[in-house]
Design a protein around this motif. Sequence first.
Motif, PDB file in Angstrom:
ATOM      1  N   GLU A 103      66.285 -90.156 -74.261  1.00  0.00           N
ATOM      2  CA  GLU A 103      65.046 -90.273 -73.485  1.00  0.00           C
ATOM      3  C   GLU A 103      64.233 -91.479 -73.953  1.00  0.00           C
ATOM      4  OE1 GLU A 103      63.792 -88.754 -70.914  1.00  0.00           O
ATOM      5  OE2 GLU A 103      65.158 -87.057 -70.642  1.00  0.00           O
ATOM      6  N   ALA A 104      64.170 -91.699 -75.261  1.00  0.00           N
ATOM      7  CA  ALA A 104      63.431 -92.853 -75.778  1.00  0.00           C
ATOM      8  C   ALA A 104      64.111 -94.159 -75.367  1.00  0.00           C
ATOM      9  CB  ALA A 104      63.319 -92.763 -77.298  1.00  0.00           C
ATOM     10  N   CYS A 105      65.437 -94.191 -75.399  1.00  0.00           N
ATOM     11  CA  CYS A 105      66.153 -95.389 -74.953  1.00  0.00           C
ATOM     12  C   CYS A 105      65.875 -95.667 -73.482  1.00  0.00           C
ATOM     13  CB  CYS A 105      67.653 -95.214 -75.176  1.00  0.00           C
ATOM     14  SG  CYS A 105      68.197 -95.285 -76.892  1.00  0.00           S
ATOM     15  N   LEU A 147      60.555 -89.137 -85.241  1.00  0.00           N
ATOM     16  CA  LEU A 147      61.661 -89.979 -84.792  1.00  0.00           C
ATOM     17  C   LEU A 147      61.117 -91.353 -84.451  1.00  0.00           C
ATOM     18  CD1 LEU A 147      64.712 -90.133 -83.920  1.00  0.00           C
ATOM     19  CD2 LEU A 147      63.906 -89.508 -81.620  1.00  0.00           C
ATOM     20  N   VAL A 148      61.566 -92.398 -85.160  1.00  0.00           N
ATOM     21  CA  VAL A 148      60.995 -93.733 -84.966  1.00  0.00           C
ATOM     22  C   VAL A 148      62.022 -94.760 -84.492  1.00  0.00           C
ATOM     23  CG1 VAL A 148      59.148 -93.337 -86.632  1.00  0.00           C
ATOM     24  CG2 VAL A 148      61.315 -94.349 -87.410  1.00  0.00           C
ATOM     25  N   GLY A 149      63.257 -94.355 -84.308  1.00  0.00           N
ATOM     26  CA  GLY A 149      64.266 -95.288 -83.829  1.00  0.00           C
ATOM     27  C   GLY A 149      65.607 -94.598 -83.736  1.00  0.00           C
ATOM     28  N   GLY A 150      66.550 -95.275 -83.084  1.00  0.00           N
ATOM     29  CA  GLY A 150      67.882 -94.698 -83.000  1.00  0.00           C
ATOM     30  C   GLY A 150      68.737 -95.379 -81.955  1.00  0.00           C
ATOM     31  N   LEU A 151      69.950 -94.860 -81.805  1.00  0.00           N
ATOM     32  CA  LEU A 151      70.891 -95.336 -80.813  1.00  0.00           C
ATOM     33  C   LEU A 151      71.806 -94.183 -80.414  1.00  0.00           C
ATOM     34  CD1 LEU A 151      73.941 -95.727 -82.253  1.00  0.00           C
ATOM     35  CD2 LEU A 151      72.760 -97.626 -83.346  1.00  0.00           C
ATOM     36  N   TYR A 152      72.526 -94.374 -79.313  1.00  0.00           N
ATOM     37  CA  TYR A 152      73.514 -93.367 -78.914  1.00  0.00           C
ATOM     38  C   TYR A 152      74.726 -94.062 -78.310  1.00  0.00           C
ATOM     39  CZ  TYR A 152      72.489 -93.819 -73.901  1.00  0.00           C
ATOM     40  OH  TYR A 152      72.365 -94.301 -72.626  1.00  0.00           O
ATOM     41  N   GLY A 153      75.834 -93.338 -78.273  1.00  0.00           N
ATOM     42  CA  GLY A 153      77.057 -93.862 -77.704  1.00  0.00           C
ATOM     43  C   GLY A 153      78.161 -92.821 -77.764  1.00  0.00           C
ATOM     44  N   LEU A 154      79.393 -93.266 -77.492  1.00  0.00           N
ATOM     45  CA  LEU A 154      80.549 -92.379 -77.430  1.00  0.00           C
ATOM     46  C   LEU A 154      81.564 -92.737 -78.502  1.00  0.00           C
ATOM     47  CD1 LEU A 154      79.420 -91.990 -74.482  1.00  0.00           C
ATOM     48  CD2 LEU A 154      81.793 -91.692 -73.782  1.00  0.00           C
ATOM     49  N   ALA A 155      82.227 -91.713 -79.018  1.00  0.00           N
ATOM     50  CA  ALA A 155      83.384 -91.927 -79.874  1.00  0.00           C
ATOM     51  C   ALA A 155      84.637 -91.850 -79.016  1.00  0.00           C
ATOM     52  CB  ALA A 155      83.435 -90.872 -80.973  1.00  0.00           C
ATOM     53  N   VAL A 156      85.461 -92.887 -79.098  1.00  0.00           N
ATOM     54  CA  VAL A 156      86.730 -92.932 -78.368  1.00  0.00           C
ATOM     55  C   VAL A 156      87.814 -93.187 -79.403  1.00  0.00           C
ATOM     56  CG1 VAL A 156      88.059 -94.076 -76.574  1.00  0.00           C
ATOM     57  CG2 VAL A 156      85.590 -93.821 -76.308  1.00  0.00           C
ATOM     58  N   GLY A 157      88.519 -92.137 -79.818  1.00  0.00           N
ATOM     59  CA  GLY A 157      89.434 -92.281 -80.939  1.00  0.00           C
ATOM     60  C   GLY A 157      88.654 -92.691 -82.176  1.00  0.00           C
ATOM     61  N   ARG A 158      89.027 -93.843 -82.758  1.00  0.00           N
ATOM     62  CA  ARG A 158      88.308 -94.374 -83.920  1.00  0.00           C
ATOM     63  C   ARG A 158      87.485 -95.604 -83.541  1.00  0.00           C
ATOM     64  NH1 ARG A 158      90.697 -96.463 -88.065  1.00  0.00           N
ATOM     65  NH2 ARG A 158      92.772 -96.716 -87.161  1.00  0.00           N
ATOM     66  N   MET A 159      86.980 -95.622 -82.320  1.00  0.00           N
ATOM     67  CA  MET A 159      86.056 -96.667 -81.895  1.00  0.00           C
ATOM     68  C   MET A 159      84.763 -96.010 -81.435  1.00  0.00           C
ATOM     69  SD  MET A 159      86.304 -99.515 -78.834  1.00  0.00           S
ATOM     70  CE  MET A 159      87.658-100.434 -79.561  1.00  0.00           C
ATOM     71  N   PHE A 166      66.732 -97.908 -79.515  1.00  0.00           N
ATOM     72  CA  PHE A 166      65.294 -98.079 -79.355  1.00  0.00           C
ATOM     73  C   PHE A 166      64.633 -98.131 -80.714  1.00  0.00           C
ATOM     74  CE2 PHE A 166      64.990 -93.649 -80.413  1.00  0.00           C
ATOM     75  CZ  PHE A 166      63.691 -93.454 -80.867  1.00  0.00           C
ATOM     76  N   SER A 167      63.452 -98.719 -80.750  1.00  0.00           N
ATOM     77  CA  SER A 167      62.625 -98.767 -81.954  1.00  0.00           C
ATOM     78  C   SER A 167      61.191 -98.423 -81.602  1.00  0.00           C
ATOM     79  CB  SER A 167      62.638-100.163 -82.592  1.00  0.00           C
ATOM     80  OG  SER A 167      63.797-100.371 -83.356  1.00  0.00           O
ATOM     81  N   ARG A 169      59.353 -98.324 -84.448  1.00  0.00           N
ATOM     82  CA  ARG A 169      58.896 -98.866 -85.722  1.00  0.00           C
ATOM     83  C   ARG A 169      59.736-100.110 -85.991  1.00  0.00           C
ATOM     84  NH1 ARG A 169      57.134 -95.645 -89.832  1.00  0.00           N
ATOM     85  NH2 ARG A 169      56.251 -94.419 -88.115  1.00  0.00           N
ATOM     86  N   SER A 170      59.128-101.155 -86.471  1.00  0.00           N
ATOM     87  CA  SER A 170      59.835-102.410 -86.664  1.00  0.00           C
ATOM     88  C   SER A 170      61.105-102.208 -87.494  1.00  0.00           C
ATOM     89  CB  SER A 170      58.924-103.426 -87.362  1.00  0.00           C
ATOM     90  OG  SER A 170      59.605-104.637 -87.587  1.00  0.00           O
ATOM     91  N   GLY A 171      62.230-102.668 -86.963  1.00  0.00           N
ATOM     92  CA  GLY A 171      63.491-102.620 -87.683  1.00  0.00           C
ATOM     93  C   GLY A 171      64.230-101.311 -87.606  1.00  0.00           C
ATOM     94  N   ALA A 172      63.674-100.301 -86.915  1.00  0.00           N
ATOM     95  CA  ALA A 172      64.296 -98.972 -86.950  1.00  0.00           C
ATOM     96  C   ALA A 172      65.641 -98.948 -86.228  1.00  0.00           C
ATOM     97  CB  ALA A 172      63.353 -97.935 -86.356  1.00  0.00           C
ATOM     98  N   SER A 173      65.754 -99.615 -85.088  1.00  0.00           N
ATOM     99  CA  SER A 173      67.036 -99.603 -84.384  1.00  0.00           C
ATOM    100  C   SER A 173      68.097-100.361 -85.170  1.00  0.00           C
ATOM    101  CB  SER A 173      66.892-100.188 -82.984  1.00  0.00           C
ATOM    102  OG  SER A 173      66.508-101.546 -83.024  1.00  0.00           O
ATOM    103  N   SER A 174      67.702-101.450 -85.828  1.00  0.00           N
ATOM    104  CA  SER A 174      68.638-102.203 -86.655  1.00  0.00           C
ATOM    105  C   SER A 174      69.123-101.350 -87.825  1.00  0.00           C
ATOM    106  CB  SER A 174      67.981-103.478 -87.175  1.00  0.00           C
ATOM    107  OG  SER A 174      67.549-104.304 -86.113  1.00  0.00           O
TER     108      SER A 174
END
Length: 249
Positions: A103-105, A147-159, A166-167, A169-174
């Motif tokens: 939702e934040a993203c 919650l001040v930052g984060g990311l999401y995605g999918l695992a496909v095998g070992r990728m 999103f951030s 707070r400065s630098g949180a997504s990094s």
Amino acid sequence: MNLRIAQLQHDPGSPFPPVEAALAEPDGLLAFGGDLSPQRLLNAYAQGIFPWFSEGEPILWWSPSRRAVFRSDGVRLSSRSRRSLRKSNLRVRADTAFDAVIEACAHRPRPGQSGGTWITGAMIAAYARLHRLGHAHSIEVFDGDELVGGLYGLAVGRMFCGESMFSARSGASSLALAALARRLQAWGWPIIDAQVPNPHTRSLGVETWRRDDYLLALAGLRDAPAEPGNWSARFGELQAGAILMPLAD
């Protein structure tokens, strides 16, 4: 809709056209239509294809000629960011707040961007389903209970196929990306798909691969043993300072 691209059939198991049929302009547009069912999405990512469309458009499927890829040992934070984050009390977890991260993203404004409007309600629902099935994961940065930052995605095998970050707070997504890369490197997962490069990911060390090179790497990783499931316990909790330390051999 451009008639030079294929329209997907209604059956979620129906095949995608070969990625070589993707348009050169706009780069990578391959097909339209279909749905966002778990079966269709997992089939797409296993072939180097992902959905990307805005509200009111049909579902558009892409496989660009140049792919943004992080090596899990190649995420680089600036010296300034490292100094700031090393002094912080930020901590990183996984799969404890997936809905809040996506939702934040979707809704948090980004400098120079329109605020992530491509993450439509249908996309949010689709990836939430994949999360419940153990395929989609969130990496979350907390300051205490916030919650001040984060990311999401999918695992496909070992990728890991990253979708958005999103951030608040400065630098949180990094930091979330660096924590993910650290864990993946330790697990023997060599790369993170970042889809299309942008100035922010370039500053963090993203590489741009030819589609054929990306697909070759994907083929060697997508069928590797990696049981779906919640990552919370496996990922654990990482403090910012520990994330920035060199990984022990």
